[in-house]
Design an enzyme around this catalytic site. Structure first.
Site, PDB file in Angstrom:
ATOM      1  N   GLY A 100       0.817  -1.211   0.000  1.00 21.14           N
ATOM      2  CA  GLY A 100       0.000   0.000   0.000  1.00 21.14           C
ATOM      3  C   GLY A 100       0.853   1.264   0.000  1.00 21.14           C
ATOM      4  CD1 TRP A 103      -4.615   5.221   0.139  1.00 12.29           C
ATOM      5  CD2 TRP A 103      -4.770   3.169   1.025  1.00 12.29           C
ATOM      6  NE1 TRP A 103      -5.805   5.153   0.816  1.00 12.29           N
ATOM      7  CE2 TRP A 103      -5.923   3.902   1.358  1.00 12.29           C
ATOM      8  CE3 TRP A 103      -4.654   1.858   1.468  1.00 12.29           C
ATOM      9  CZ2 TRP A 103      -6.951   3.352   2.135  1.00 12.29           C
ATOM     10  CZ3 TRP A 103      -5.679   1.311   2.231  1.00 12.29           C
ATOM     11  CH2 TRP A 103      -6.816   2.047   2.559  1.00 12.29           C
ATOM     12  CG  HIS A 166      10.203  -0.727  -1.089  1.00 10.97           C
ATOM     13  ND1 HIS A 166       8.954  -0.484  -0.567  1.00 10.97           N
ATOM     14  CD2 HIS A 166      10.039  -0.679  -2.447  1.00 10.97           C
ATOM     15  CE1 HIS A 166       8.097  -0.266  -1.556  1.00 10.97           C
ATOM     16  NE2 HIS A 166       8.725  -0.380  -2.699  1.00 10.97           N
ATOM     17  NE  ARG A 188      -2.684  -5.613   0.513  1.00  6.88           N
ATOM     18  CZ  ARG A 188      -2.907  -5.528  -0.784  1.00  6.88           C
ATOM     19  NH1 ARG A 188      -1.903  -5.279  -1.619  1.00  6.88           N
ATOM     20  NH2 ARG A 188      -4.127  -5.675  -1.286  1.00  6.88           N
ATOM     21  CB  SER A 196      -0.257  -7.277  -4.170  1.00  4.44           C
ATOM     22  OG  SER A 196      -0.184  -6.040  -4.822  1.00  4.44           O
ATOM     23  NE  ARG A 320      -3.647  -7.522  -7.941  1.00  7.16           N
ATOM     24  CZ  ARG A 320      -4.438  -8.466  -7.431  1.00  7.16           C
ATOM     25  NH1 ARG A 320      -5.159  -9.217  -8.215  1.00  7.16           N
ATOM     26  NH2 ARG A 320      -4.504  -8.663  -6.123  1.00  7.16           N
ATOM     27  N   GLY A 322      -6.955  -3.580  -5.005  1.00  5.67           N
ATOM     28  CA  GLY A 322      -7.016  -2.813  -3.764  1.00  5.67           C
ATOM     29  C   GLY A 322      -7.964  -3.407  -2.739  1.00  5.67           C
TER      30      GLY A 322
HETATM   31  P1  PAP Z   1       4.771  -0.336  -4.425  1.00  2.00           P
HETATM   32  O1  PAP Z   1       5.259  -0.857  -3.104  1.00  2.00           O
HETATM   33  O2  PAP Z   1       5.454  -0.966  -5.583  1.00  2.00           O
HETATM   34  O3  PAP Z   1       4.743   1.149  -4.515  1.00  2.00           O
HETATM   35  P2  PAP Z   1       2.072  -0.622  -3.551  1.00  2.00           P
HETATM   36  O4  PAP Z   1       1.407   0.670  -3.797  1.00  2.00           O
HETATM   37  O5  PAP Z   1       2.523  -0.927  -2.180  1.00  2.00           O
HETATM   38  O6  PAP Z   1       3.259  -0.818  -4.580  1.00  2.00           O
HETATM   39  O7  PAP Z   1       1.143  -1.832  -3.948  1.00  2.00           O
HETATM   40  C1  PAP Z   1       0.086  -1.798  -4.836  1.00  2.00           C
HETATM   41  C2  PAP Z   1      -1.077  -2.412  -4.108  1.00  2.00           C
HETATM   42  O8  PAP Z   1      -1.730  -1.385  -3.368  1.00  2.00           O
HETATM   43  C3  PAP Z   1      -2.073  -2.977  -5.083  1.00  2.00           C
HETATM   44  O9  PAP Z   1      -2.738  -4.040  -4.407  1.00  2.00           O
HETATM   45  P3  PAP Z   1      -3.456  -5.233  -5.201  1.00  2.00           P
HETATM   46  O10 PAP Z   1      -2.466  -5.823  -6.135  1.00  2.00           O
HETATM   47  O11 PAP Z   1      -3.870  -6.221  -4.143  1.00  2.00           O
HETATM   48  O12 PAP Z   1      -4.620  -4.641  -5.889  1.00  2.00           O
HETATM   49  C4  PAP Z   1      -2.966  -1.763  -5.281  1.00  2.00           C
HETATM   50  O13 PAP Z   1      -4.220  -2.076  -5.812  1.00  2.00           O
HETATM   51  C5  PAP Z   1      -3.052  -1.239  -3.889  1.00  2.00           C
HETATM   52  N1  PAP Z   1      -3.422   0.177  -3.852  1.00  2.00           N
HETATM   53  C6  PAP Z   1      -2.919   1.178  -4.618  1.00  2.00           C
HETATM   54  N2  PAP Z   1      -3.516   2.344  -4.309  1.00  2.00           N
HETATM   55  C7  PAP Z   1      -4.409   2.068  -3.348  1.00  2.00           C
HETATM   56  C8  PAP Z   1      -5.355   2.879  -2.634  1.00  2.00           C
HETATM   57  N3  PAP Z   1      -5.484   4.166  -2.881  1.00  2.00           N
HETATM   58  N4  PAP Z   1      -6.114   2.254  -1.705  1.00  2.00           N
HETATM   59  C9  PAP Z   1      -6.006   0.954  -1.458  1.00  2.00           C
HETATM   60  N5  PAP Z   1      -5.137   0.125  -2.100  1.00  2.00           N
HETATM   61  C10 PAP Z   1      -4.348   0.685  -3.040  1.00  2.00           C
END
Ligand code: PAP
Length: 357
Positions: A100, A103, A166, A188, A196, A320, A322
């Site tokens: 996340g 986010w 990270h 998470r 994810s 994807r 979320g």
């Molecule tokens: P990163 O560590 O590479 O920056 P990161 O943003 O942590 O990636 O991970 C993306 C995940 O956060 C995705 O999860 P999923 O594959 O299970 O769908 C993405 O959908 C989710 N995500 C991105 N933005 C949000 C948001 N605003 N609220 C909730 N979940 C989110």
């Protein structure tokens, strides 16, 4: 890098002029090994002395300072550790990938800049989040600022400077030891983080690397072999520090944010030293931030559908589903059993729980 979006908010995110490159890490190409391009001979020699395993999206992951990492990330982390000077009030957002991060960056940026960019009227005042991906507003140490061994000039950044990483706590701690520097960790549950990661890696990996099948990725994950892993050490490192120094490290959970974003926004805001006033609450600022940064809102924005932010990867892959518990659609009963007992074993007695159903 989406420098154009950075230019649109010069006070908050000035361009990072690169001072000079680390002498040690200059030049040098290794034919046929994309992930080694641009790394010096000396650096590659050092890599060769590290334990390595099959990478998820690059040929290898190396065991560096006790965690698994790609060659170019190691180069950047070494530059960061050598050159970064923290300032009181710096804020560092920390995650293991796919927890996340995007986010958390959106929420923190919006909280810290809410007096310049009013979230309640975000539509009419063209809030930066509407035209910039959160990764362009809060830069990673290892993918942006110190990437390629660069040494950025961060002196023009407005306070509080906000960064992301990270890197596990053990490799970060010496760089953030000034009083007043704050760390926010978003955790998470390991099941969703795995799923994810697996989706993301297969979407963005280079064509020269064969796809990672779910079973193989799962085995690597359970053995701790994933970028910045083992995941349990990453999570527990920040967890323990948050218990020891709650004023320095705030530990949040993705699932808690999904369940009650407004309570968690207030917690985050207070931790950052900018609690919401009663008037702000009355005006609906907390809800406006939650809505502006919601998955649904960010996913539909043009900048997040068509642009590229981190390392030239398409932003759309960052949004994807979320959701919580999507793992039930992918893992077999025996995989669930293996990961459950690993989680019990590693986290048992730590006080860190995931409420998995
Ligand atoms: P990163 O560590 O590479 O920056 P990161 O943003 O942590 O990636 O991970 C993306 C995940 O956060 C995705 O999860 P999923 O594959 O299970 O769908 C993405 O959908 C989710 N995500 C991105 N933005 C949000 C948001 N605003 N609220 C909730 N979940 C989110």
């Amino acid at each position: 890098m989406a420098t154009s979006s950075m230019k649109s908010i010069p006070m908050a995110v000035p361009s990072f002029s690169m001072c000079h490159k680390l002498e040690l890490l200059k030049e040098g190409k290794s034919k046929g090994q994309e992930d080694h391009e641009g790394l010096s001979y000396e650096f590659q020699e050092m890599l060769n002395s590290l334990p390595k395993e099959r990478g998820w999206r690059t040929r290898y992951l190396y065991l560096f300072q006790g965690f698994w990492c790609q060659a170019k990330e190691i180069q950047a982390i070494m530059s960061f550790q050598k050159h970064f000077q923290c300032l009181p009030n710096d804020v560092v957002l920390a995650t293991i990938p796919k927890s996340g991060t995007t986010w958390l960056k959106a929420l923190t940026f919006t909280i810290l800049n809410r007096h310049r960019f009013d979230p309640v009227s975000s539509g009419t005042n063209l809030h930066p989040l509407l035209t910039s991906n959160p990764h362009d507003l809060v830069p990673f140490f290892e993918y942006k600022l110190y990437a390629n061994g660069d040494v950025p000039d961060l002196s023009g950044l407005a306070s509080p400077r906000t960064f992301a990483t990270h890197v596990p706590f053990g490799s970060l701690k010496d760089s953030i030891e000034k009083p007043g520097v704050k760390v926010v960790y978003l955790c998470r549950n390991p099941f969703d983080t795995f799923i994810s990661s697996w989706h993301y890696i297969n979407n963005i990996k280079s064509e020269s690397v064969s796809p990672v099948l779910l079973d193989e990725a799962f085995d690597l994950y359970c053995r701790g072999v994933i970028g910045f892993g083992p995941f349990w050490e990453h999570m527990l490192g920040y967890w323990r520090e948050s218990l020891k120094r709650p004023e320095k490290v705030l530990f949040l959970k993705y699932e808690d944010l999904k369940e009650d974003i407004e309570t968690n926004l207030k917690k985050l805001s207070s931790f950052l030293g900018l609690p919401f006033t009663e008037e702000e609450e009355r005006k609906g600022v907390v809800k406006a931030i939650a809505d502006l940064c919601s998955f649904e809102n960010l996913k539909k924005l043009e900048v997040n559908k068509s642009n590229k932010s981190i390392k030239n990867f398409e932003n759309r892959f960052l949004f994807r589903k979320g959701e919580v518990s999507d793992w039930v659609n992918y893992l077999s009963p025996s995989q669930v059993e293996r990961l459950s007992s690993l989680v019990d074993d590693k986290f048992g007695g730590s006080g860190l729980t995931f409420g998995l159903s």
